[in-house]
Design a protein around this motif. Structure first.
Motif, PDB file in Angstrom:
ATOM      1  N   THR A  32      40.176  14.504 -12.877  1.00  0.00           N
ATOM      2  CA  THR A  32      41.590  14.633 -12.494  1.00  0.00           C
ATOM      3  C   THR A  32      42.033  16.083 -12.606  1.00  0.00           C
ATOM      4  OG1 THR A  32      42.057  12.373 -13.237  1.00  0.00           O
ATOM      5  CG2 THR A  32      43.931  13.867 -13.012  1.00  0.00           C
ATOM      6  N   HIS A  33      41.613  16.725 -13.681  1.00  0.00           N
ATOM      7  CA  HIS A  33      41.949  18.135 -13.882  1.00  0.00           C
ATOM      8  C   HIS A  33      41.275  19.011 -12.831  1.00  0.00           C
ATOM      9  CE1 HIS A  33      43.055  21.802 -15.939  1.00  0.00           C
ATOM     10  NE2 HIS A  33      41.776  22.151 -16.074  1.00  0.00           N
ATOM     11  N   VAL A  34      40.014  18.715 -12.539  1.00  0.00           N
ATOM     12  CA  VAL A  34      39.272  19.493 -11.548  1.00  0.00           C
ATOM     13  C   VAL A  34      39.915  19.379 -10.169  1.00  0.00           C
ATOM     14  CG1 VAL A  34      37.107  19.547 -10.239  1.00  0.00           C
ATOM     15  CG2 VAL A  34      37.048  19.492 -12.730  1.00  0.00           C
ATOM     16  N   VAL A  35      40.301  18.187  -9.783  1.00  0.00           N
ATOM     17  CA  VAL A  35      40.940  17.996  -8.477  1.00  0.00           C
ATOM     18  C   VAL A  35      42.253  18.764  -8.410  1.00  0.00           C
ATOM     19  CG1 VAL A  35      42.041  16.301  -6.967  1.00  0.00           C
ATOM     20  CG2 VAL A  35      39.826  15.783  -8.017  1.00  0.00           C
ATOM     21  N   ARG A  36      42.981  18.762  -9.511  1.00  0.00           N
ATOM     22  CA  ARG A  36      44.248  19.498  -9.549  1.00  0.00           C
ATOM     23  C   ARG A  36      44.018  21.010  -9.440  1.00  0.00           C
ATOM     24  NH1 ARG A  36      46.232  17.057 -13.581  1.00  0.00           N
ATOM     25  NH2 ARG A  36      45.563  18.491 -15.199  1.00  0.00           N
ATOM     26  N   ARG A  37      42.971  21.503 -10.066  1.00  0.00           N
ATOM     27  CA  ARG A  37      42.701  22.941 -10.079  1.00  0.00           C
ATOM     28  C   ARG A  37      41.936  23.418  -8.855  1.00  0.00           C
ATOM     29  NH1 ARG A  37      42.177  25.562 -14.910  1.00  0.00           N
ATOM     30  NH2 ARG A  37      41.539  27.320 -13.581  1.00  0.00           N
ATOM     31  N   LEU A  38      40.944  22.647  -8.424  1.00  0.00           N
ATOM     32  CA  LEU A  38      40.063  23.094  -7.341  1.00  0.00           C
ATOM     33  C   LEU A  38      40.373  22.446  -6.002  1.00  0.00           C
ATOM     34  CD1 LEU A  38      36.613  23.024  -9.198  1.00  0.00           C
ATOM     35  CD2 LEU A  38      38.302  24.869  -9.129  1.00  0.00           C
ATOM     36  N   GLY A  39      41.102  21.341  -6.033  1.00  0.00           N
ATOM     37  CA  GLY A  39      41.399  20.630  -4.801  1.00  0.00           C
ATOM     38  C   GLY A  39      40.459  19.483  -4.507  1.00  0.00           C
ATOM     39  N   GLY A  40      39.416  19.333  -5.319  1.00  0.00           N
ATOM     40  CA  GLY A  40      38.454  18.255  -5.108  1.00  0.00           C
ATOM     41  C   GLY A  40      37.161  18.542  -5.835  1.00  0.00           C
ATOM     42  N   ILE A  41      36.133  17.767  -5.507  1.00  0.00           N
ATOM     43  CA  ILE A  41      34.846  17.917  -6.170  1.00  0.00           C
ATOM     44  C   ILE A  41      33.901  18.766  -5.335  1.00  0.00           C
ATOM     45  CG2 ILE A  41      35.058  15.719  -7.387  1.00  0.00           C
ATOM     46  CD1 ILE A  41      33.073  14.539  -5.336  1.00  0.00           C
ATOM     47  N   THR A  42      32.917  19.336  -6.017  1.00  0.00           N
ATOM     48  CA  THR A  42      31.836  20.081  -5.378  1.00  0.00           C
ATOM     49  C   THR A  42      30.520  19.616  -6.004  1.00  0.00           C
ATOM     50  OG1 THR A  42      31.776  21.865  -7.015  1.00  0.00           O
ATOM     51  CG2 THR A  42      33.344  22.106  -5.197  1.00  0.00           C
ATOM     52  N   GLY A  43      29.413  20.121  -5.485  1.00  0.00           N
ATOM     53  CA  GLY A  43      28.131  19.804  -6.094  1.00  0.00           C
ATOM     54  C   GLY A  43      28.064  20.276  -7.531  1.00  0.00           C
ATOM     55  N   ASP A  44      28.641  21.448  -7.824  1.00  0.00           N
ATOM     56  CA  ASP A  44      28.658  21.945  -9.200  1.00  0.00           C
ATOM     57  C   ASP A  44      29.450  21.017 -10.116  1.00  0.00           C
ATOM     58  OD1 ASP A  44      27.092  24.230  -8.909  1.00  0.00           O
ATOM     59  OD2 ASP A  44      28.787  25.453  -8.256  1.00  0.00           O
ATOM     60  N   VAL A  45      30.553  20.490  -9.629  1.00  0.00           N
ATOM     61  CA  VAL A  45      31.354  19.567 -10.440  1.00  0.00           C
ATOM     62  C   VAL A  45      30.556  18.312 -10.763  1.00  0.00           C
ATOM     63  CG1 VAL A  45      33.391  18.068 -10.413  1.00  0.00           C
ATOM     64  CG2 VAL A  45      33.563  20.429  -9.607  1.00  0.00           C
ATOM     65  N   LEU A  46      29.789  17.823  -9.803  1.00  0.00           N
ATOM     66  CA  LEU A  46      28.960  16.652 -10.053  1.00  0.00           C
ATOM     67  C   LEU A  46      27.935  16.948 -11.143  1.00  0.00           C
ATOM     68  CD1 LEU A  46      28.321  15.335  -6.424  1.00  0.00           C
ATOM     69  CD2 LEU A  46      30.119  14.683  -8.035  1.00  0.00           C
ATOM     70  N   GLY A  47      27.318  18.128 -11.083  1.00  0.00           N
ATOM     71  CA  GLY A  47      26.356  18.505 -12.119  1.00  0.00           C
ATOM     72  C   GLY A  47      27.007  18.593 -13.483  1.00  0.00           C
ATOM     73  N   ALA A  48      28.198  19.179 -13.530  1.00  0.00           N
ATOM     74  CA  ALA A  48      28.917  19.278 -14.795  1.00  0.00           C
ATOM     75  C   ALA A  48      29.245  17.900 -15.350  1.00  0.00           C
ATOM     76  CB  ALA A  48      30.204  20.082 -14.592  1.00  0.00           C
ATOM     77  N   THR A  49      29.625  16.988 -14.470  1.00  0.00           N
ATOM     78  CA  THR A  49      29.946  15.624 -14.902  1.00  0.00           C
ATOM     79  C   THR A  49      28.737  14.955 -15.525  1.00  0.00           C
ATOM     80  OG1 THR A  49      31.584  15.437 -13.128  1.00  0.00           O
ATOM     81  CG2 THR A  49      30.846  13.389 -14.146  1.00  0.00           C
ATOM     82  N   VAL A  50      27.571  15.144 -14.926  1.00  0.00           N
ATOM     83  CA  VAL A  50      26.339  14.584 -15.487  1.00  0.00           C
ATOM     84  C   VAL A  50      26.139  15.054 -16.919  1.00  0.00           C
ATOM     85  CG1 VAL A  50      23.813  14.621 -15.360  1.00  0.00           C
ATOM     86  CG2 VAL A  50      25.142  14.290 -13.284  1.00  0.00           C
ATOM     87  N   GLU A  51      26.231  16.361 -17.132  1.00  0.00           N
ATOM     88  CA  GLU A  51      25.951  16.909 -18.463  1.00  0.00           C
ATOM     89  C   GLU A  51      27.013  16.521 -19.483  1.00  0.00           C
ATOM     90  OE1 GLU A  51      23.266  18.174 -19.417  1.00  0.00           O
ATOM     91  OE2 GLU A  51      22.300  18.493 -17.479  1.00  0.00           O
ATOM     92  N   VAL A  52      28.273  16.518 -19.074  1.00  0.00           N
ATOM     93  CA  VAL A  52      29.342  16.160 -20.008  1.00  0.00           C
ATOM     94  C   VAL A  52      29.215  14.710 -20.452  1.00  0.00           C
ATOM     95  CG1 VAL A  52      31.838  15.771 -20.203  1.00  0.00           C
ATOM     96  CG2 VAL A  52      30.973  17.899 -19.208  1.00  0.00           C
TER      97      VAL A  52
END
Length: 257
Positions: free
Chosen positions: A224-244
């Motif tokens: 939710t925070h990422v979408v607010r800041r970046l406008g949506g998801i990217t491949g990097d965001v998906l990778g970050a989600t995996v690790e978190v």
């Protein structure tokens, strides 16, 4: 395209996206990508079984912390380190306090900033410490914990790709997979991973599923925070989600109370 063929293509894409296992990718389009993202937890469970085996085998030959370090290294090797790279890039972008295109530009830079470095160090240390503790448990509990945590990390991607979550860019992996997963796939994946986590904590069958649920709740808040800041998801965001998510599940199954 027949449903079975789409499923097979999606399964291949899931394996090639989330691992270095020698599987050749087939057709790639949004419907196939949606199938792949829905199957991500299954690939995570497979990777978790391999990593659990590495931890258990290495633990018979070396101290627990050494076995844990080898396992963390094996996890990076089996994923080409892409998820760790995505974590560093995403944290750098969010840590810049910039929004939209300016933050996305930071994610594209090849260097890693101080926020990204700290994020990588914390994630690797927590995962290694948790795996060292898990190495001392019975092999069924140890294996269940590693499988559940690794599968949950990829379930985080399934959640990130659910309908209603936009892509930050008009191209790239995020644009291909954003909004492709329906609620049924998310629910089935969540239930399956929670069940995998039941044996992870001996004497506390509720703790593993609770750790999965808590990690996914954090992932939803982060997205939710990422979408607010970046406008949506990217491949990097998906990778970050995996690790978190993976790290939080590891943390959740080793906490005592």
């Amino acid at each position: 395209m027949p449903a079975e063929s789409r499923f097979i293509a999606g399964a291949r894409l899931a394996v090639t996206t989330f691992s270095t296992l020698p599987v050749r990718a087939g057709r790639i389009d949004r419907p196939v990508a949606g199938t792949a993202m829905a199957l991500a937890p299954a690939v995570g469970a497979l990777l978790g079984a391999l990593l659990g085996g590495v931890l258990l085998l290495t633990g018979t030959l070396a101290p627990p912390l050494v076995a844990a370090g080898v396992t963390v290294g094996a996890a990076a090797l089996l994923t080409r380190g892409l998820h760790l790279d995505g974590l560093a890039d995403t944290v750098d972008a969010l840590g810049s306090y910039r929004r939209g295109a300016a933050a996305l530009e930071i994610m594209k830079k090849p260097d890693v900033g101080p926020f990204g470095v700290v994020a990588l160090v914390v994630v690797v240390l927590v995962q290694a410490a948790a795996l060292a503790e898990l190495a001392g448990r019975s092999w069924p509990a140890c294996l269940a914990a590693v499988v559940a945590a690794t599968a949950a990390g990829r379930l985080g991607v399934t959640v990130a790709c659910r309908r209603g979550v936009p892509a930050a860019r008009p191209d790239g992996l995020g644009a291909m997979v954003a909004g492709t997963v329906g609620p049924v796939a998310v629910t089935v994946g969540a239930v399956a991973v929670a069940l995998l986590a039941v044996p992870a904590v001996p004497g506390r069958p509720w703790q593993g599923p609770l750790a999965v649920a808590a990690a996914l709740a954090v992932a939803v808040a982060l997205l939710t925070h990422v979408v607010r800041r970046l406008g949506g998801i990217t491949g990097d965001v998906l990778g970050a989600t995996v690790e978190v998510v993976t790290t939080l599940v590891y943390l959740g199954v080793v906490l005592s109370g």
